[in-house]
Motif scaffolding. Structure first.
Motif, PDB file in Angstrom:
ATOM      1  N   UNK A  43      58.820  -9.157  69.373  1.00 15.88           N
ATOM      2  CA  UNK A  43      59.032  -9.293  67.868  1.00 15.88           C
ATOM      3  C   UNK A  43      58.110 -10.383  67.239  1.00 15.88           C
ATOM      4  N   UNK A  44      57.750 -11.419  68.381  1.00 16.25           N
ATOM      5  CA  UNK A  44      56.824 -12.318  67.434  1.00 16.25           C
ATOM      6  C   UNK A  44      55.350 -12.055  67.467  1.00 16.25           C
ATOM      7  N   UNK A  45      54.914 -10.831  67.905  1.00 19.99           N
ATOM      8  CA  UNK A  45      53.595 -10.720  68.029  1.00 19.99           C
ATOM      9  C   UNK A  45      53.125  -9.918  66.683  1.00 19.99           C
ATOM     10  N   UNK A  46      51.843 -10.268  66.385  1.00 21.85           N
ATOM     11  CA  UNK A  46      51.313  -9.354  65.172  1.00 21.85           C
ATOM     12  C   UNK A  46      50.877  -8.175  65.629  1.00 21.85           C
ATOM     13  N   UNK A  47      51.129  -7.068  64.702  1.00 20.90           N
ATOM     14  CA  UNK A  47      50.647  -5.720  65.114  1.00 20.90           C
ATOM     15  C   UNK A  47      50.203  -5.043  63.813  1.00 20.90           C
ATOM     16  N   UNK A  48      48.968  -4.191  63.976  1.00 20.33           N
ATOM     17  CA  UNK A  48      48.663  -3.487  62.776  1.00 20.33           C
ATOM     18  C   UNK A  48      49.633  -2.547  62.249  1.00 20.33           C
ATOM     19  N   UNK A  49      49.701  -2.149  61.085  1.00 23.04           N
ATOM     20  CA  UNK A  49      50.665  -1.403  60.418  1.00 23.04           C
ATOM     21  C   UNK A  49      50.125  -0.107  60.464  1.00 23.04           C
ATOM     22  N   UNK A  50      51.168   1.142  60.573  1.00 19.72           N
ATOM     23  CA  UNK A  50      50.487   2.385  60.536  1.00 19.72           C
ATOM     24  C   UNK A  50      49.732   2.835  59.594  1.00 19.72           C
ATOM     25  N   UNK A  51      48.630   3.894  59.920  1.00 23.65           N
ATOM     26  CA  UNK A  51      47.590   4.137  58.954  1.00 23.65           C
ATOM     27  C   UNK A  51      46.997   5.278  59.647  1.00 23.65           C
ATOM     28  N   UNK A  52      45.946   5.961  58.444  1.00 18.37           N
ATOM     29  CA  UNK A  52      45.486   7.352  58.932  1.00 18.37           C
ATOM     30  C   UNK A  52      43.915   6.983  58.489  1.00 18.37           C
ATOM     31  N   UNK A  53      43.107   7.698  58.963  1.00 15.26           N
ATOM     32  CA  UNK A  53      41.517   7.764  58.517  1.00 15.26           C
ATOM     33  C   UNK A  53      40.822   6.402  58.604  1.00 15.26           C
ATOM     34  N   UNK A  54      41.346   5.735  59.592  1.00 16.71           N
ATOM     35  CA  UNK A  54      40.617   4.305  60.074  1.00 16.71           C
ATOM     36  C   UNK A  54      39.718   4.573  61.318  1.00 16.71           C
ATOM     37  N   UNK A  55      38.960   3.534  61.482  1.00 17.02           N
ATOM     38  CA  UNK A  55      38.146   3.692  62.668  1.00 17.02           C
ATOM     39  C   UNK A  55      38.697   2.647  63.903  1.00 17.02           C
ATOM     40  N   UNK A  56      38.456   3.231  65.183  1.00 17.90           N
ATOM     41  CA  UNK A  56      39.036   2.665  66.126  1.00 17.90           C
ATOM     42  C   UNK A  56      37.847   2.582  67.346  1.00 17.90           C
ATOM     43  N   UNK A  57      37.303   1.720  67.409  1.00 16.43           N
ATOM     44  CA  UNK A  57      36.223   1.565  68.621  1.00 16.43           C
ATOM     45  C   UNK A  57      36.348   0.724  69.746  1.00 16.43           C
ATOM     46  N   UNK A  58      35.552   0.989  70.821  1.00 19.34           N
ATOM     47  CA  UNK A  58      35.957  -0.135  71.955  1.00 19.34           C
ATOM     48  C   UNK A  58      34.321  -0.663  72.346  1.00 19.34           C
ATOM     49  N   UNK A  59      34.308  -1.884  72.009  1.00 21.94           N
ATOM     50  CA  UNK A  59      33.039  -2.842  72.332  1.00 21.94           C
ATOM     51  C   UNK A  59      33.326  -3.829  72.880  1.00 21.94           C
ATOM     52  N   UNK A  60      32.292  -4.384  73.745  1.00 18.50           N
ATOM     53  CA  UNK A  60      32.488  -5.787  74.366  1.00 18.50           C
ATOM     54  C   UNK A  60      33.880  -5.906  74.957  1.00 18.50           C
ATOM     55  N   UNK A  61      34.326  -5.019  75.693  1.00 19.53           N
ATOM     56  CA  UNK A  61      35.699  -5.191  76.079  1.00 19.53           C
ATOM     57  C   UNK A  61      36.782  -5.376  75.387  1.00 19.53           C
ATOM     58  N   UNK A  62      36.674  -5.009  73.792  1.00 19.56           N
ATOM     59  CA  UNK A  62      37.676  -5.284  72.953  1.00 19.56           C
ATOM     60  C   UNK A  62      37.732  -3.925  72.169  1.00 19.56           C
ATOM     61  N   UNK A  63      39.120  -3.832  71.738  1.00 26.22           N
ATOM     62  CA  UNK A  63      39.527  -2.535  70.750  1.00 26.22           C
ATOM     63  C   UNK A  63      39.328  -3.175  69.329  1.00 26.22           C
ATOM     64  N   UNK A  64      38.596  -2.511  68.505  1.00 24.97           N
ATOM     65  CA  UNK A  64      38.514  -3.007  67.118  1.00 24.97           C
ATOM     66  C   UNK A  64      38.822  -2.044  66.070  1.00 24.97           C
ATOM     67  N   UNK A  65      39.983  -2.224  65.506  1.00 23.93           N
ATOM     68  CA  UNK A  65      40.657  -1.310  64.180  1.00 23.93           C
ATOM     69  C   UNK A  65      40.265  -1.927  62.947  1.00 23.93           C
ATOM     70  N   UNK A  66      39.689  -0.953  62.234  1.00 25.22           N
ATOM     71  CA  UNK A  66      39.473  -1.150  60.894  1.00 25.22           C
ATOM     72  C   UNK A  66      39.826  -0.415  59.840  1.00 25.22           C
ATOM     73  N   UNK A  67      40.386  -0.682  58.706  1.00 25.30           N
ATOM     74  CA  UNK A  67      40.642  -0.152  57.538  1.00 25.30           C
ATOM     75  C   UNK A  67      41.832   1.242  57.669  1.00 25.30           C
ATOM     76  N   UNK A  68      41.248   2.293  56.940  1.00 26.55           N
ATOM     77  CA  UNK A  68      42.425   3.173  56.855  1.00 26.55           C
ATOM     78  C   UNK A  68      43.065   3.058  55.819  1.00 26.55           C
ATOM     79  N   UNK A  69      43.853   4.333  55.638  1.00 29.65           N
ATOM     80  CA  UNK A  69      44.863   4.624  54.482  1.00 29.65           C
ATOM     81  C   UNK A  69      46.347   4.580  55.000  1.00 29.65           C
ATOM     82  N   UNK A  70      47.215   3.646  54.168  1.00 28.16           N
ATOM     83  CA  UNK A  70      48.549   3.576  54.647  1.00 28.16           C
ATOM     84  C   UNK A  70      49.364   4.422  53.753  1.00 28.16           C
ATOM     85  N   UNK A  71      50.559   4.577  53.514  1.00 32.34           N
ATOM     86  CA  UNK A  71      51.549   5.355  52.908  1.00 32.34           C
ATOM     87  C   UNK A  71      51.285   5.366  51.476  1.00 32.34           C
TER      88      UNK A  71
END
Length: 201
Positions: free
Chosen positions: A113-141
């Motif tokens: 419950x105390x952890x930050x978490x991205x909101x649900x979305x679509x048409x975003x980018x999701x990449x794996x680079x330097x041992x990290x997952x990087x989520x950017x942008x997209x569209x929401x409801x």
């Protein structure tokens, strides 16, 4: 003492020309190989040059693909290739698909419950680079674009729970429908549109 009868012995003769399988017609060997599991086909290929040539042939592996995947799937693959490409690398394709069969999927644990978490979305980018997952942008409801960037480190101690961090500086303008590719240790972002339908730069 009576001598043993010659009828009680079985005489086995061998030919210096090799075993009978080496003289078997190729189409018969082909039919036998199609009945064997893949490991046995590969073992058969290591016995001699002639058998290796047969066991690695595209004709055999196309038939194996038809056996394991079905005729309609193989026919669809063949119809999708360019006319100038006469033969698909069937053995290579089979190996790649077999590797996919070993992939298992597990549902990630729900965040605390105390952890930050991205909101649900679509048409975003999701990449794996330097041992990290990087989520950017997209569209929401509601069709609104998002301009947030999230990073989650995935190391050797990954325990099926992503710990996200929100990046607050140096992020691109909000967009969705963009592309983002990994080049070395960098991400290259291009295109997309915002919630006003204006292309992003």
């Amino acid at each position: 003492m009576a001598e043993p009868s010659t009828s009680s012995f079985t005489t086995i003769t061998t030919s210096s020309n090799g075993s009978s399988i080496t003289h078997m017609a190729q189409d018969h060997l082909f039919s036998i190989l199609l009945l064997l599991p893949i490991d046995s086909v590969l073992s058969f290929a290591m016995t001699c040059k002639r058998f290796r040539s047969l066991a690695y042939s595209d004709t055999l592996w196309e038939s194996i693909c038809r056996r394991d995947w079905g005729h309609s799937f193989v026919d669809a693959l063949k119809s999708s290739i360019e006319p100038k490409q006469h033969q698909l690398p069937w053995m290579k394709l089979y190996k790649q698909v077999s590797q996919l069969d070993t992939v298992s999927c597990q549902r990630l644990s729900d965040p605390d419950g105390d952890m930050l978490f991205p909101t649900p979305r679509a048409s975003h980018s999701f990449n794996f680079v330097s041992d990290c997952l990087v989520l950017f942008g997209g569209g929401c409801e509601g069709g609104r674009h998002l301009d947030d960037t999230w990073v989650a480190y995935v190391g050797n101690d990954f325990q099926r729970m992503l710990k996200w961090q929100k990046i607050s500086s140096g992020i691109p303008s909000g967009r969705f429908g963009h592309t983002c590719v990994v080049i070395g240790d960098s991400l290259v972002l291009f295109g997309g549109i915002n919630d006003h339908g204006i292309p992003s730069k």
